[in-house]
Every structure is written in C-alpha cells, then in structure tokens.
Design a protein around this motif. Structure first.
Motif, PDB file in Angstrom:
ATOM      1  N   TYR A  25      28.666  -5.351   8.740  1.00  0.00           N
ATOM      2  CA  TYR A  25      29.802  -5.677   7.795  1.00  0.00           C
ATOM      3  C   TYR A  25      29.665  -5.487   6.352  1.00  0.00           C
ATOM      4  O   TYR A  25      30.010  -4.875   5.539  1.00  0.00           O
ATOM      5  CB  TYR A  25      30.580  -6.961   8.039  1.00  0.00           C
ATOM      6  CG  TYR A  25      31.240  -7.007   9.411  1.00  0.00           C
ATOM      7  CD1 TYR A  25      32.608  -6.681   9.310  1.00  0.00           C
ATOM      8  CD2 TYR A  25      30.751  -7.209  10.552  1.00  0.00           C
ATOM      9  CE1 TYR A  25      33.435  -6.929  10.475  1.00  0.00           C
ATOM     10  CE2 TYR A  25      31.469  -7.333  11.514  1.00  0.00           C
ATOM     11  CZ  TYR A  25      32.726  -7.116  11.798  1.00  0.00           C
ATOM     12  OH  TYR A  25      33.395  -7.127  12.933  1.00  0.00           O
ATOM     13  N   LYS A  26      28.266  -5.811   5.990  1.00  0.00           N
ATOM     14  CA  LYS A  26      27.777  -5.495   4.588  1.00  0.00           C
ATOM     15  C   LYS A  26      27.520  -4.274   4.371  1.00  0.00           C
ATOM     16  O   LYS A  26      27.811  -3.859   3.095  1.00  0.00           O
ATOM     17  CB  LYS A  26      26.679  -6.447   4.313  1.00  0.00           C
ATOM     18  CG  LYS A  26      26.943  -8.110   4.432  1.00  0.00           C
ATOM     19  CD  LYS A  26      25.343  -8.833   4.150  1.00  0.00           C
ATOM     20  CE  LYS A  26      25.638 -10.185   4.367  1.00  0.00           C
ATOM     21  NZ  LYS A  26      24.587 -10.772   4.087  1.00  0.00           N
ATOM     22  N   LEU A  27      27.117  -3.398   5.211  1.00  0.00           N
ATOM     23  CA  LEU A  27      26.687  -2.027   5.070  1.00  0.00           C
ATOM     24  C   LEU A  27      27.946  -1.382   4.523  1.00  0.00           C
ATOM     25  O   LEU A  27      28.084  -0.378   3.782  1.00  0.00           O
ATOM     26  CB  LEU A  27      26.269  -1.354   6.392  1.00  0.00           C
ATOM     27  CG  LEU A  27      24.553  -1.614   6.530  1.00  0.00           C
ATOM     28  CD1 LEU A  27      24.281  -1.185   7.825  1.00  0.00           C
ATOM     29  CD2 LEU A  27      23.960  -0.701   5.348  1.00  0.00           C
ATOM     30  N   CYS A  73      15.338   4.770   0.552  1.00  0.00           N
ATOM     31  CA  CYS A  73      16.943   4.731   0.376  1.00  0.00           C
ATOM     32  C   CYS A  73      17.423   4.932  -1.245  1.00  0.00           C
ATOM     33  O   CYS A  73      18.648   5.053  -1.345  1.00  0.00           O
ATOM     34  CB  CYS A  73      17.519   3.565   0.937  1.00  0.00           C
ATOM     35  SG  CYS A  73      16.742   2.126  -0.031  1.00  0.00           S
ATOM     36  N   ARG A  74      16.548   5.325  -2.061  1.00  0.00           N
ATOM     37  CA  ARG A  74      17.063   5.368  -3.369  1.00  0.00           C
ATOM     38  C   ARG A  74      16.826   6.824  -4.120  1.00  0.00           C
ATOM     39  O   ARG A  74      15.940   7.639  -3.405  1.00  0.00           O
ATOM     40  CB  ARG A  74      16.300   4.435  -4.497  1.00  0.00           C
ATOM     41  CG  ARG A  74      16.730   2.893  -4.051  1.00  0.00           C
ATOM     42  CD  ARG A  74      15.860   1.806  -4.947  1.00  0.00           C
ATOM     43  NE  ARG A  74      16.389   2.320  -6.248  1.00  0.00           N
ATOM     44  CZ  ARG A  74      15.911   1.674  -7.671  1.00  0.00           C
ATOM     45  NH1 ARG A  74      14.798   0.794  -7.396  1.00  0.00           N
ATOM     46  NH2 ARG A  74      16.193   1.800  -8.643  1.00  0.00           N
ATOM     47  N   ALA A  97      18.152  -3.725  -6.774  1.00  0.00           N
ATOM     48  CA  ALA A  97      17.685  -2.868  -5.392  1.00  0.00           C
ATOM     49  C   ALA A  97      17.022  -3.590  -4.437  1.00  0.00           C
ATOM     50  O   ALA A  97      17.333  -3.317  -3.371  1.00  0.00           O
ATOM     51  CB  ALA A  97      16.693  -1.737  -6.030  1.00  0.00           C
ATOM     52  N   SER A  98      15.988  -4.393  -5.046  1.00  0.00           N
ATOM     53  CA  SER A  98      15.456  -5.212  -3.834  1.00  0.00           C
ATOM     54  C   SER A  98      16.362  -6.141  -3.121  1.00  0.00           C
ATOM     55  O   SER A  98      16.282  -6.339  -2.136  1.00  0.00           O
ATOM     56  CB  SER A  98      14.178  -6.143  -4.459  1.00  0.00           C
ATOM     57  OG  SER A  98      14.842  -6.670  -5.436  1.00  0.00           O
ATOM     58  N   LEU A 100      21.110  -5.832   3.003  1.00  0.00           N
ATOM     59  CA  LEU A 100      21.662  -4.777   4.083  1.00  0.00           C
ATOM     60  C   LEU A 100      20.318  -4.400   5.233  1.00  0.00           C
ATOM     61  O   LEU A 100      20.699  -3.676   6.247  1.00  0.00           O
ATOM     62  CB  LEU A 100      21.763  -3.506   3.575  1.00  0.00           C
ATOM     63  CG  LEU A 100      23.178  -3.675   2.397  1.00  0.00           C
ATOM     64  CD1 LEU A 100      23.220  -2.313   1.790  1.00  0.00           C
ATOM     65  CD2 LEU A 100      24.229  -4.146   3.023  1.00  0.00           C
ATOM     66  N   GLY A 101      19.168  -4.844   5.072  1.00  0.00           N
ATOM     67  CA  GLY A 101      17.986  -4.553   6.018  1.00  0.00           C
ATOM     68  C   GLY A 101      17.715  -3.153   5.780  1.00  0.00           C
ATOM     69  O   GLY A 101      17.415  -2.570   6.962  1.00  0.00           O
ATOM     70  N   LEU A 102      17.494  -2.654   4.892  1.00  0.00           N
ATOM     71  CA  LEU A 102      17.238  -1.043   4.790  1.00  0.00           C
ATOM     72  C   LEU A 102      15.798  -0.726   4.933  1.00  0.00           C
ATOM     73  O   LEU A 102      15.596   0.432   5.148  1.00  0.00           O
ATOM     74  CB  LEU A 102      18.018  -0.538   3.463  1.00  0.00           C
ATOM     75  CG  LEU A 102      19.493  -0.597   3.174  1.00  0.00           C
ATOM     76  CD1 LEU A 102      19.990  -0.172   1.719  1.00  0.00           C
ATOM     77  CD2 LEU A 102      20.172  -0.005   4.185  1.00  0.00           C
ATOM     78  N   GLY A 103      14.914  -1.847   4.750  1.00  0.00           N
ATOM     79  CA  GLY A 103      13.518  -1.077   4.872  1.00  0.00           C
ATOM     80  C   GLY A 103      12.807  -0.995   3.502  1.00  0.00           C
ATOM     81  O   GLY A 103      13.392  -1.684   2.578  1.00  0.00           O
TER      82      GLY A 103
END
Length: 287
Positions: A125-127, A95-96, A80-81, A87-90
């Motif tokens: 692109y990774k997202l 997001c889980r 998860a980390s 992805l730079g999700l914060g």
C-alpha cells in the motif's frame, strides 16, 4: 487499482487514487491560465474573482484521520534512506537517479513483483501511495519521483501531516510561473485544479449541485460523467462568459465549511509548497 484493495487504500490515504483516474482536458487548463492574476493569486473572469481554497482541496482529497498539522519543508538528507526503509526497496543506489530523486521504473517493478508474489502487506500500500504522491500530487520530471515529493510522503507516514496545503501551494506557484513567463509546464496536481474549476462552472449539474457530493465518492461520479471535449478556444469562450453561464462562487458541498480568510491580522494566508513558498488572499474574492 490492480495492486491494492481500493477501499482499504482509501481508508489510509483518502481519495488520491481516484485523482489519477480523472481525465483532464488539457485545453481547459491551457485556457484557464489566461485568466490567472499572479499579483492577487486568483482567477479573474470579468467582474468575478475566484481562487481555490485550502478547505476545498482538503474536502475533495479527504485524507483520513489527519491532524491540523500542515506540511513544513524539512531537510532532505535523511529522506532517501527513510523512503527505502518504509518501502523495503533495498540498496539506495539502485532506485535513485543522479539528481537525487527515485526512479519510477524501480517502484513500478517492485509493485508488480509484490502483486505476482501475492504480497498484500503494508509495504504494498505504501508503494502505491508513494507513486501517487510523486507522479500525481507533486509531479516533477517524467519518470522520476522527486525528493521533495518523497519528503511529503515520509512526513505523512511518520507524522500524519495534511499535505493539502502543499498541493495547493504548488498549484499557485506553478500558475504564477506559467502566467508570468508565458511558458512552462504545470508542475502541480493538475487533476485537482481541473476538478475544482469544473465543479464551479458546472455547478448546476446534478453531480455538483448536492450538499452531500463530497460523501458520494465525488471523483468517481465525476470520472463517469460525460463531458464535452472542447478545444482551447471553446474553453476560453466559456470562461469569458462567466458569470452569466453556469457559475457558482461557492460550491454547494462547501456550504457549512468555514474557510481560513487570514493569518492573524494579515489577509494573506501563507502556503508552503515543496519547491517554494507563496500566499493567497481568499478574503479578497469572498462573496
């Protein structure tokens, strides 16, 4: 795709974006389940046995610049980390879901935000790739990208593993489950299975009867082809008519490909999926 340049995306992730565009006739898959033999892990049509092979999946997906390293299940503690960092999700908690997977709505919202802000960087692109890994290649429950799918994505990004064997493994695990229990959803990459079977039973068609098919944007030309929209009974009748109908054991575009037929002295070739392990024996159905 509206979020990325398709040509650049294909250079990084192969043909996975085209997979999600393929229109699957659900009736074809439902009918196909009736011909799966869970003991020998192959489809049996009269006196014909056939099974999808690792090499076929690899050639269709065409992951670029990957080594022969296959997916091996890893511990999920750090997945998860690592995904959040890639992805730079914060914050992870945002997001889980409670069970541990990632919320598709959060990923989708981030992709839309990046598009609106004109961000064309690496994470964009990774997202998109992460979404396809979790929703198409290794689907789980609706609206959730599982930790298992996330783990494969992380290994692809970090170690350049080839996930084709895991995709095939999940397909066979799902076929076995549905056939053995007589119910259940196909939790695997169904578009790949659909493309595989029609490429064999419709082999005389120009789009398949071509050695260079895999180099001619195969998914695109398959998507553009007009197919009869049959019901489940019609598909069952078509399968039951094999091999007298348009059938080919080995696709023309696999003529010069060497397939793995054993694991050492054992005829059963192991496949590691994201939810379990299974083996198959392509040597038993070789013609």
């Amino acid at each position: 795709m509206e979020y990325v340049d398709e040509t650049l995306f294909e250079r990084r992730y192969g043909r996975i974006a085209q997979i999600m565009k393929l229109h699957v006739q659900a009736a074809a898959i439902k009918a196909l389940l009736n011909f799966w033999d869970p003991n020998y892990r192959c489809f049996t049509f009269g006196n014909i046995d056939i099974t999808p092979t690792l090499e076929e999946y690899e050639r269709i997906l065409d992951f670029p610049n990957v080594s022969c390293r296959i997916y091996r299940r890893r511990k999920f503690e750090d997945t998860a980390s690592e995904v959040v960092s890639l992805l730079g999700l914060g914050k992870i908690s945002q997001c889980r879901v409670a069970e541990g997977g990632f919320k598709w709505k959060v990923i989708e919202a981030r992709m839309k935000k990046n598009a609106e802000e004109g961000k064309l960087g690496d994470k964009r692109y990774k997202l998109v790739a992460f979404a396809i890994f979790g929703l198409v290649l290794f689907p789980s429950e609706t609206g959730v990208i599982s930790l298992e799918a996330a783990s494969v994505f992380v290994e692809y990004e970090h170690d350049k593993i080839n996930p084709s064997s895991a995709i095939l493994g999940e397909t066979m695990l799902s076929l076995n489950h549905c056939r053995t229990h007589g119910k259940g959803a196909m939790r695997c990459c169904v578009p790949m299975l659909y493309l595989w079977i029609i490429s064999h039973i419709e082999a005389p068609r120009d789009i398949f009867n071509n050695f260079w098919w895999f180099d001619l944007r195969p998914l695109k030309i398959t998507i553009d082809e007009i197919w009869k929209n049959w019901d489940e009974k019609a598909w069952r009748d078509k399968y039951a008519a094999l091999p007298s109908s348009n059938f080919k054991w080995k696709a023309p575009w696999m003529n010069n490909v060497i397939c793995t037929m054993s694991c050492g002295s054992k005829i059963w070739v192991p496949l590691i999926g994201v939810t379990g392990y299974i083996s198959y024996a392509p040597a038993l159905v070789t013609r």
